[in-house]
Design a protein around this motif. Structure first.
Motif, PDB file in Angstrom:
ATOM      1  N   TRP A  88       0.819  -1.206   0.000  1.00 40.06           N
ATOM      2  CA  TRP A  88       0.000   0.000   0.000  1.00 40.06           C
ATOM      3  C   TRP A  88       0.854   1.257   0.000  1.00 40.06           C
ATOM      4  N   TYR A  89       2.048   1.177   0.568  1.00 43.20           N
ATOM      5  CA  TYR A  89       2.948   2.335   0.473  1.00 43.20           C
ATOM      6  C   TYR A  89       3.329   2.564  -0.990  1.00 43.20           C
ATOM      7  N   ALA A  90       3.686   1.480  -1.697  1.00 42.32           N
ATOM      8  CA  ALA A  90       4.131   1.592  -3.091  1.00 42.32           C
ATOM      9  C   ALA A  90       2.981   2.024  -4.000  1.00 42.32           C
ATOM     10  N   ALA A  91       1.852   1.306  -3.920  1.00 40.79           N
ATOM     11  CA  ALA A  91       0.718   1.626  -4.786  1.00 40.79           C
ATOM     12  C   ALA A  91       0.121   2.986  -4.441  1.00 40.79           C
ATOM     13  N   GLY A  92       0.075   3.290  -3.140  1.00 45.54           N
ATOM     14  CA  GLY A  92      -0.538   4.537  -2.697  1.00 45.54           C
ATOM     15  C   GLY A  92       0.273   5.769  -2.986  1.00 45.54           C
ATOM     16  N   ALA A  93       1.509   5.611  -3.456  1.00 49.29           N
ATOM     17  CA  ALA A  93       2.325   6.773  -3.798  1.00 49.29           C
ATOM     18  C   ALA A  93       2.817   6.737  -5.243  1.00 49.29           C
ATOM     19  N   SER A  94       2.368   5.759  -6.027  1.00 47.14           N
ATOM     20  CA  SER A  94       2.730   5.690  -7.446  1.00 47.14           C
ATOM     21  C   SER A  94       1.661   6.300  -8.335  1.00 47.14           C
ATOM     22  N   ILE A  95       0.390   6.089  -7.967  1.00 53.06           N
ATOM     23  CA  ILE A  95      -0.686   6.538  -8.846  1.00 53.06           C
ATOM     24  C   ILE A  95      -0.719   8.058  -8.979  1.00 53.06           C
ATOM     25  N   GLN A  96      -0.242   8.785  -7.957  1.00 49.25           N
ATOM     26  CA  GLN A  96      -0.248  10.242  -8.039  1.00 49.25           C
ATOM     27  C   GLN A  96       0.652  10.737  -9.170  1.00 49.25           C
ATOM     28  N   LEU A  97       1.814  10.096  -9.315  1.00 51.01           N
ATOM     29  CA  LEU A  97       2.725  10.501 -10.379  1.00 51.01           C
ATOM     30  C   LEU A  97       2.099  10.265 -11.751  1.00 51.01           C
ATOM     31  N   ILE A  98       1.392   9.147 -11.881  1.00 50.42           N
ATOM     32  CA  ILE A  98       0.774   8.795 -13.161  1.00 50.42           C
ATOM     33  C   ILE A  98      -0.369   9.755 -13.488  1.00 50.42           C
ATOM     34  N   LEU A  99      -1.225  10.042 -12.512  1.00 46.26           N
ATOM     35  CA  LEU A  99      -2.352  10.949 -12.748  1.00 46.26           C
ATOM     36  C   LEU A  99      -1.892  12.404 -12.866  1.00 46.26           C
ATOM     37  N   PHE A 100      -0.842  12.751 -12.138  1.00 46.24           N
ATOM     38  CA  PHE A 100      -0.331  14.123 -12.197  1.00 46.24           C
ATOM     39  C   PHE A 100       0.148  14.481 -13.598  1.00 46.24           C
ATOM     40  N   ALA A 101       0.677  13.509 -14.326  1.00 47.77           N
ATOM     41  CA  ALA A 101       1.200  13.782 -15.663  1.00 47.77           C
ATOM     42  C   ALA A 101       0.143  14.433 -16.546  1.00 47.77           C
ATOM     43  N   VAL A 102      -1.106  13.975 -16.424  1.00 48.99           N
ATOM     44  CA  VAL A 102      -2.181  14.514 -17.256  1.00 48.99           C
ATOM     45  C   VAL A 102      -2.467  15.962 -16.885  1.00 48.99           C
ATOM     46  N   ILE A 103      -2.531  16.247 -15.569  1.00 54.17           N
ATOM     47  CA  ILE A 103      -2.788  17.619 -15.117  1.00 54.17           C
ATOM     48  C   ILE A 103      -1.619  18.528 -15.497  1.00 54.17           C
ATOM     49  N   ALA A 104      -0.399  18.017 -15.397  1.00 55.28           N
ATOM     50  CA  ALA A 104       0.775  18.812 -15.755  1.00 55.28           C
ATOM     51  C   ALA A 104       0.782  19.149 -17.238  1.00 55.28           C
ATOM     52  N   LEU A 105       0.327  18.209 -18.068  1.00 53.06           N
ATOM     53  CA  LEU A 105       0.244  18.473 -19.501  1.00 53.06           C
ATOM     54  C   LEU A 105      -0.796  19.557 -19.793  1.00 53.06           C
ATOM     55  N   GLU A 106      -1.843  19.611 -18.973  1.00 51.97           N
ATOM     56  CA  GLU A 106      -2.809  20.697 -19.114  1.00 51.97           C
ATOM     57  C   GLU A 106      -2.146  22.047 -18.858  1.00 51.97           C
ATOM     58  N   LEU A 107      -1.221  22.108 -17.911  1.00 51.98           N
ATOM     59  CA  LEU A 107      -0.481  23.348 -17.675  1.00 51.98           C
ATOM     60  C   LEU A 107       0.345  23.715 -18.897  1.00 51.98           C
ATOM     61  N   LYS A 108       0.944  22.707 -19.540  1.00 56.59           N
ATOM     62  CA  LYS A 108       1.710  22.956 -20.765  1.00 56.59           C
ATOM     63  C   LYS A 108       0.812  23.561 -21.845  1.00 56.59           C
ATOM     64  N   LYS A 109      -0.429  23.115 -21.904  1.00 56.64           N
ATOM     65  CA  LYS A 109      -1.370  23.615 -22.907  1.00 56.64           C
ATOM     66  C   LYS A 109      -1.886  25.005 -22.546  1.00 56.64           C
ATOM     67  N   ARG A 110      -2.235  25.200 -21.268  1.00 61.74           N
ATOM     68  CA  ARG A 110      -2.875  26.440 -20.848  1.00 61.74           C
ATOM     69  C   ARG A 110      -1.883  27.583 -20.627  1.00 61.74           C
ATOM     70  N   ALA A 111      -0.704  27.249 -20.122  1.00 60.60           N
ATOM     71  CA  ALA A 111       0.279  28.287 -19.796  1.00 60.60           C
ATOM     72  C   ALA A 111       1.679  27.768 -20.113  1.00 60.60           C
ATOM     73  N   PRO A 112       2.023  27.655 -21.389  1.00 66.79           N
ATOM     74  CA  PRO A 112       3.290  27.025 -21.774  1.00 66.79           C
ATOM     75  C   PRO A 112       4.539  27.751 -21.292  1.00 66.79           C
ATOM     76  N   PHE A 113       4.423  29.047 -20.955  1.00 73.43           N
ATOM     77  CA  PHE A 113       5.594  29.811 -20.542  1.00 73.43           C
ATOM     78  C   PHE A 113       5.748  29.906 -19.025  1.00 73.43           C
ATOM     79  N   SER A 114       4.876  29.273 -18.269  1.00 64.22           N
ATOM     80  CA  SER A 114       4.911  29.407 -16.809  1.00 64.22           C
ATOM     81  C   SER A 114       6.142  28.733 -16.215  1.00 64.22           C
ATOM     82  N   HIS A 115       6.595  29.263 -15.092  1.00 63.65           N
ATOM     83  CA  HIS A 115       7.736  28.709 -14.366  1.00 63.65           C
ATOM     84  C   HIS A 115       7.288  27.954 -13.112  1.00 63.65           C
ATOM     85  N   THR A 116       6.121  28.337 -12.575  1.00 60.92           N
ATOM     86  CA  THR A 116       5.540  27.664 -11.415  1.00 60.92           C
ATOM     87  C   THR A 116       4.036  27.511 -11.661  1.00 60.92           C
TER      88      THR A 116
END
Length: 782
Positions: A88-116
């Motif tokens: 549960w430690y491994a599974a419970g802290a791996s899925i966030q990285l996988i799901l975060f990638a999609v949200i992070a790509l949205e930042l690339k689309k919405r604000a490609p020049f952002s630093h934070t």
């Protein structure tokens, strides 16, 4: 009290290791800037030039996610709950990285020049929302770094006797040095080195525990010892009291808390947004997916082996030792003695420096962009931003030592901080995510829901602790049920109120605002971002991310564990053997990928570096003239070089001019030395990131401007003797452009100054590269 290792070993690993890491990173930075043509700008310091590929990105993500808790707390839950804890430690802290990638790509689309990510939220939610989520981002930053330092300090004290007060300042010191000089690019370099070392040490430890340690007796002996331990000291809430089952109430509660808390530290932590911003859009999804699956192997194999070995050894650990995360160091030291203690300290050092450096750069970016540039000096230059960033690294590094020591003095241990972090920052996950993907998100409800979720989570946490245990104290609030209720309340409330408020009063935000109003200081990086912002590509990547992100999440937290939980299955020896072998195979595959993937992706850069090293080491055939020297290139013959050295047979001459005095003398020499009927091509190359494999297309407007500047420079250079001379301007990597132009024009010889602008050595890095790769004779002039 006697300690396993002398204090000198502890200082040697943390201070000596920090110095060695600094030297290695500075050497890599030197190679990157001198031989690969990278320029030290603020974009280089804070975003690594936004050109990181998937292999190095995955390595850096793993590094940022290997906390002291990854090595210590994961083994603790294995010791407490058996085989279900590390899963549960491994599974419970791996899925966030996988799901975060999609949200992070949205930042690339919405604000490609952002630093934070908070820089985006300033435009999306206004000043109030920006301040709210900046506070959450800094809180996440402080929590993670404090856990790193505190966990490392307690382990260092346990193994070597170094005072915790001293350790709380020694550990940040080992991180600050190379982060100060190298920024995020240094972090990426260090991440690769450190994660490779961690996987190597993990494989050594796991192999020793399962196959070579007589105290354990191999996998068979471990299984039998766990069966015996289940009878002598059965686990409350586990199926049959066994350590060999995923049917564990305690492990499941921990898993839920772990999932919620880690959503907060990933989605609210600038360290992960920083890595997403630094990567190419086409590498982002792949890098985070790979990073999540590779990272899964670390707690899966390491915590399973160490935690279960601690049970099998019947270690008599106090509750204080368990809560401080000392199961791993004590178990390893018991099994392997001093060697084991050194190995676990080495892993802790690498974990603390990796993740700690990521957090230092994250704080630096937040302070520089979201505090200094946003509220104090919006017109700050790149040089000023760089200076503020470096000072903030030092300030945060020293400050975190005081914070960690204060938490320890309050009686807050690693386990307590880890399990409570979701209550403190989990309420911000929903508003941040929805602000990125839903234009109807109401900015006021987003800000207030995060604050209200925080207050509601704390209230439920304290109220349930008081109701169940009669008081509000560190002891009562550290129990599982209050922590579970507080985490769930904070996380769910943050989502629920922002959705409700947005449905009642929806906004209609235009994301073109965030595309246009966030600027990048370095225009070359701006050009690269524009090229990468292909809407078709981003849309395909986003759909891929949503699809496989959901699939991986379902597999890791539902399809795999829940049937084993609800069935109450207790592992047989065959299934236990399969489980252990699966974890080892997963780890070996992950280690191979982690080590070799970045090398394969960087084969061209590695080839360039090796070529330059070869030039430094091998002897050269040199024919000296009265004013210069003619060097044969690797593909030229000595005879042809000597025969043509008088200049009589050269009809087409390429002279590289960069404005330096040696290059002007080279052009002047060429007009006198070669025959009057020869053609001289004066080439001026404007240095620019050059990635021929990616078919880079430059910003047209910027390209025209810099080419015009180049033609003005060339037109100002007088050619004597009325020679036939053609002036040429190119944009790109100077060495590559000179070599390619020489080939395209089929020149007979290349004439260069020995040193370019600002270079004080014998040869410039451009000259070395040309000598290494060109098949044309090269004449160098002092």
């Amino acid at each position: 009290m006697s300690f396993i290792l002398p204090q000198e070993i502890g200082y040697l690993i943390f201070i000596g290791g920090g110095l060695i890491m600094t030297v290695l990173v500075l050497l890599l930075i030197f190679v990157d800037t001198k031989w690969l043509g990278t320029r030290k700008t603020y974009e280089w310091f804070s975003t690594a030039g936004r050109n990181i590929k998937s292999g190095l990105l995955a390595s850096s993500i793993i590094s940022a996610w290997i906390w002291a808790a990854t090595l210590l707390e994961s083994s603790t839950v294995a010791y407490k709950y058996g085989i279900g804890g590390p899963f549960w430690y491994a599974a419970g802290a791996s899925i966030q990285l996988i799901l975060f990638a999609v949200i992070a790509l949205e930042l690339k689309k919405r604000a490609p020049f952002s630093h934070t990510f908070t820089e985006f939220l300033y435009l999306r939610l206004g000043k109030f929302g920006h301040k709210v989520f900046l506070l959450f981002a800094l809180l996440a930053n402080f929590i993670v770094t404090a856990m790193l330092v505190l966990g490392g300090a307690v382990a260092l004290n346990t193994l070597t006797g170094i005072d915790i007060t001293i350790a709380c300042f020694v550990i940040p010191l080992s991180i600050m040095i190379y982060t100060y000089f190298g920024g995020l690019k240094a972090t990426f370099f260090a991440d690769y080195l450190n994660t490779s070392l961690i996987f190597a040490v993990i494989l050594v430890l796991v192999t020793s525990i399962y196959f070579f340690n007589p105290q354990i007796g191999g996998i068979t002996g471990l299984f039998e010892s766990l069966q015996l331990a289940s009878v002598i000291n059965p686990v409350e809430g586990n199926s049959g009291g066994s350590f060999l089952t995923l049917a564990s109430i305690g492990a499941l509660i921990f898993g839920i808390i772990n999932i919620i808390g880690n959503f907060g530290t990933v989605f609210v932590g600038q360290a992960f947004w920083q890595r997403a911003i630094a990567s190419r859009p086409k590498s982002l999804i792949k890098g985070f997916f790979i990073g999540g699956l590779v990272w899964f192997a670390i707690p899966f194999v390491l915590a399973t082996s160490i935690g279960l070995a601690g049970i099998a050894l019947h270690l008599d650990l106090s509750s204080s030792e368990v809560s401080h995360g000392l199961v791993a160091p004590i178990t390893i030291s018991t099994l392997l003695g001093e060697v084991g203690a050194i190995l676990i300290l080495t892993m802790l050092f690498t974990a603390v420096t990796c993740a700690g450096s990521a957090e230092l750069v994250a704080f630096s970016s937040l302070f520089t962009f979201d505090v200094y540039r946003t509220y104090f000096k919006p017109s700050a230059s790149g040089r000023q931003l760089m200076r503020v960033s470096k000072y903030s690294v030092l300030a945060f590094g020293f400050g975190i030592g005081f914070l960690s020591l204060s938490l320890f003095s309050m009686g807050l241990n690693l386990q307590y901080i880890y399990l409570s972090m979701g209550i403190l920052i989990g309420s911000a996950v929903g508003p941040i995510s929805l602000s990125l993907i839903w234009k109807k998100t109401n900015k006021t409800s987003a800000s207030l829901s995060a604050l209200f979720g925080l207050l509601a989570g704390i209230f439920v946490w304290f109220f349930s602790a008081y109701t169940l245990y009669g008081d509000i104290s560190v002891s009562s609030t550290s129990h599982d049920i209050p922590l579970l209720l507080g985490n769930l309340t904070s996380f769910i409330t943050g989502f629920a109120f922002v959705i409700l408020g947005s449905l009642i009063k929806p906004d209609n935000f235009n994301f073109n605002i965030t595309k246009q109003r966030i600027v990048v200081v370095d225009e070359r990086v701006r050009s690269l971002i524009k090229e990468d912002n292909d809407e078709t590509l981003l849309k395909k990547r986003t759909l891929f991310g949503y699809k496989y992100g959901i699939i991986f999440t379902l597999v890791l937290v539902i399809i795999w564990p829940l049937p084993l939980f609800f069935s109450g299955y207790v592992f047989s020896f065959d299934f236990f053997l399969f489980w252990i072998l699966l974890s080892i195979i997963w780890t070996v595959a992950a280690a191979c990928f982690l080590i070799f993937k970045p090398l394969i992706e960087s084969k061209r850069e590695i080839s360039t570096v090796l070529s330059n090293l070869a030039i430094l080491l091998r002897s050269k055939v040199i024919f000296r003239t009265n004013r210069g020297m003619l060097l044969s290139s690797p593909h030229s013959t000595v005879n042809s070089t000597l025969e043509n050295s008088t200049g009589t047979n050269y009809k087409r001459i390429l002279v590289a001019v960069d404005g330096s005095m040696p290059s002007i003398r080279a052009l002047d020499y060429a007009t006198h030395f070669f025959k009057s009927d020869s053609i001289i091509y004066a080439l001026y190359v404007i240095e620019w990131s050059d990635d021929s494999e990616e078919n880079t297309e430059y910003d047209t407007e910027l390209l025209k401007r810099v080419e015009k500047e180049g033609r003005l420079i060339l037109s100002s250079i007088l050619i004597k003797n009325s020679r036939r001379c053609e002036r040429i301007v190119k944009v790109g990597d100077p060495a590559n452009r000179i070599i390619k132009t020489a080939h395209d024009l089929n020149v007979d010889i290349i004439v260069l100054g020995m040193r370019g602008l600002g270079h004080a050595g014998d040869f410039g890095h451009i000259t070395r590269k040309i000598l290494s790769k060109s098949n044309k004779p090269v004449l160098l002039l002092n």
